[in-house]
Design an enzyme around this catalytic site. Structure first.
Site: not given
Ligand SMILES: *Cc1c(COP(=O)(O)O)cnc(C)c1O
Length: 415
Positions: A51, A53, A196, A222, A225, A231
Site C-alpha cells: 500500500y 497511498e 489524449d 495509456t 497501446k 495496461r
C-alpha cells in the site's frame, strides 16, 4: 513448475488457451500490443502487496522506501521520454487518467469540446454514457468529407460553445493530429488544451508523430497501446500548478492505493521506449500500416481519408452490401482479429457499423515487416471479397496459422 498450474489449474488452463489464441491469430486491433516478458514479470512482482497511498517521499503508509525509489524512476523515465517536467504514473487506466484531468481542471457543468465518438473520438471525450458527458456539458467536433479533422470548423464550434477545455486525440483516426493548430484555437477562446495521446504515444516518443508538447497544457496516455507497456494510464504536464491539481485529483480524488506492481512495469516499458531500437519499431509500425492502406485501396477498398499517417487504417463499407460487423466476423473466422468501427457518414447502428479498424502495432512487435504485411493485406482483401464463403475462411485461417507460427511472441510462458 508453475505455481498457477499447481494451485489453480482452471485459470492456468485459460492462460494457456489465451496464449494460444494470441499466438496463432493475427492480432490487428489497433489499441492492442504485446508487452515484453520483462514488463509482464514486473506486473507479477511483489510490489502488488504494498500500500502506498500518496506520492514518492510523501506517503500515508510506512515501509514505502523501496516503492518510493521505484515510482520516482518511473516518473523520471516518462518525463525524459516525452520531454516534459511533471508526470503522474498512478492512473489505473486511460479512462481514469482522463477523469483525473477533468476533475483537476473543471467544475461540474463546465463545458468541454471533444471529438465525436462516431467520428473517431473516445468515450471519455464527452460521450453521454461516460462520466465525462454526465458531469460536464459536452460538445463535439468531427471530420470533414475528406475524413480529416476540419480545423476551421473546430474553431467555429469553439467560438460558439466557449468551452473551458478542448480535448484532442482519438481512438480511430488515421491521420496526424495537429496539436499546434488545436492550441491556437484553445488560446482564441481561453480554453485549456488537453491532448489524449493514448493511441499514438508510441509514435510520439519516437518522433514519428508531432509531440503534444509544448502545445497542450496537459497530456494523458495509456501505457499499453502503441507504447507497449502494461495496461494503465499516465498524465503529463509542464505546468507546476496543473501538476499539483492532477496529483490531488488522482489521489485522493478518484483512486486509492496505486497499483505499484503496474507502476514497476510502466517503468520497465519506459526503459524499452527510451532505447534507440524503439525508433526502428515505430518507423516500421507506420510502414506496415501504409502497406495495408496501399494494397487494400489498390484492391478497390475505400480507406477513410485515403490513407494513414500512423498505426491504423479505417476501411469503409458504406459502398458495400456487408457491414463492419460482417467483416469483423469473417476476418475473425479466418484468424485475423480486428474490430468493427463507425466511419464518417455512418448509416448503420453502432452495433453493426460500416467499417473496420485495423492496426499494425501488435504484429510489428512480433517482428513482421513489409513482406508479411503485404501478405496479410492480400488475405484481408481475399476474405472481404468472399464474405459468407466458409471455405475461404478455412483456407486463410490455415495460412494465418503458418505465418504466425514463424513469429513466436513469447518463447516461454510468462504467466
Ligand atoms: C484507449 C483510449 C482511452 C482509454 O483507455 P482505457 O485504458 O481503455 O481506459 C482513452 N482515450 C483514448 C483516445 C483511447 O484511445
Amino acid at each position: 513448475m508453475s505455481f498457477l498450474k499447481q494451485n489453480d489449474p482452471e485459470i492456468y488452463k485459460l492462460c494457456e488457451e489465451e496464449l494460444q489464441r494470441q499466438s496463432y491469430n493475427l492480432e490487428m486491433i489497433a489499441s492492442e500490443n504485446f508487452a515484453s516478458p520483462a514488463v509482464i514479470e514486473a506486473m507479477g512482482s511483489v510490489f502488488t502487496n504494498k500500500y502506498a497511498e500518496g506520492y514518492p517521499y510523501k506517503r500515508y503508509y510506512g515501509g514505502c522506501e523501496v516503492v518510493d525509489k521505484m515510482e520516482q524512476i518511473a516518473i523520471d523515465r516518462v518525463c525524459k521520454l516525452f520531454g516534459c517536467k511533471y508526470a503522474n504514473v498512478q492512473p489505473n487506466s486511460g479512462s481514469q487518467a482522463n477523469q483525473g484531468v477533468y476533475q483537476a481542471l473543471l467544475q461540474p457543468y463546465d463545458k468541454i469540446l471533444g471529438m465525436d465518438l462516431s467520428q473517431g473520438g473516445h468515450l471519455t471525450h464527452g460521450a453521454k454514457v461516460s462520466s465525462s458527458g454526465k458531469t460536464y456539458q459536452s460538445f463535439f467536433y468531427g471530420v470533414g468529407s475528406d475524413g480529416r479533422i476540419d480545423y476551421d470548423r473546430v474553431r467555429d464550434i469553439a467560438k460558439i460553445v466557449q468551452p473551458k477545455l478542448i480535448v484532442c486525440g482519438a481512438s480511430a483516426y488515421p491521420r496526424e493530429i495537429d496539436f499546434k493548430k488545436f492550441r491556437e484555437i484553445a488560446d482564441k477562446v481561453g480554453a485549456y488544451l488537453f491532448a489524449d495521446v493514448a493511441h499514438i504515444a508510441g509514435l510520439v516518443v519516437a518522433n514519428e508523430h508531432q509531440s503534444p508538447f509544448p502545445h497542450a497544457h496537459v497530456v494523458s496516455s495509456t501505457t499499453h497501446k502503441t507504447l507497449r507497456g502494461p495496461r494503465g494510464g499516465i498524465i503529463l504536464t509542464n505546468d507546476e500548478e496543473i501538476s499539483k491539481k492532477i496529483n490531488s485529483a488522482i489521489f485522493p480524488g478518484i483512486q486509492g492505493g496505486p497499483l505499484e506492481n503496474i507502476i514497476a512495469a510502466k517503468a520497465v516499458g519506459f526503459y524499452e521506449n527510451l532505447k534507440p531500437e524503439w525508433k526502428t519499431y515505430a518507423k516500421q509500425v507506420k510502414i506496415n500500416a501504409k502497406i495495408l492502406s496501399d494494397i487494400l485501396s489498390k484492391k478497390g477498398f475505400d480507406i477513410v481519408s485515403g490513407g494513414t499517417d500512423n498505426h491504423l487504417i479505417l476501411i469503409s463499407f458504406l459502398n458495400k452490401e456487408f457491414s463492419g460487423k460482417d467483416a469483423e466476423n469473417a476476418l475473425g473466422f479466418s484468424g485475423i482479429t480486428v474490430n468493427k468501427n463507425t466511419v464518417p457518414g455512418e448509416n448503420r447502428s453502432p452495433f453493426v457499423t460500416s467499417g473496420v479498424r485495423v492496426g499494425s502495432a501488435a504484429l510489428t512487435s512480433r517482428g513482421m515487416k513489409d513482406a508479411e504485411f503485404t501478405f496479410i493485406a492480400e488475405k484481408i482483401a481475399e476474405v472481404l471479397n468472399n464474405i459468407g464463403n466458409e471455405k475461404v475462411y478455412e483456407k486463410v485461417k490455415k495460412e494465418v496459422y503458418e505465418l504466425s507460427s514463424k513469429f513466436i511472441i513469447y518463447d516461454r510462458p510468462t504467466y
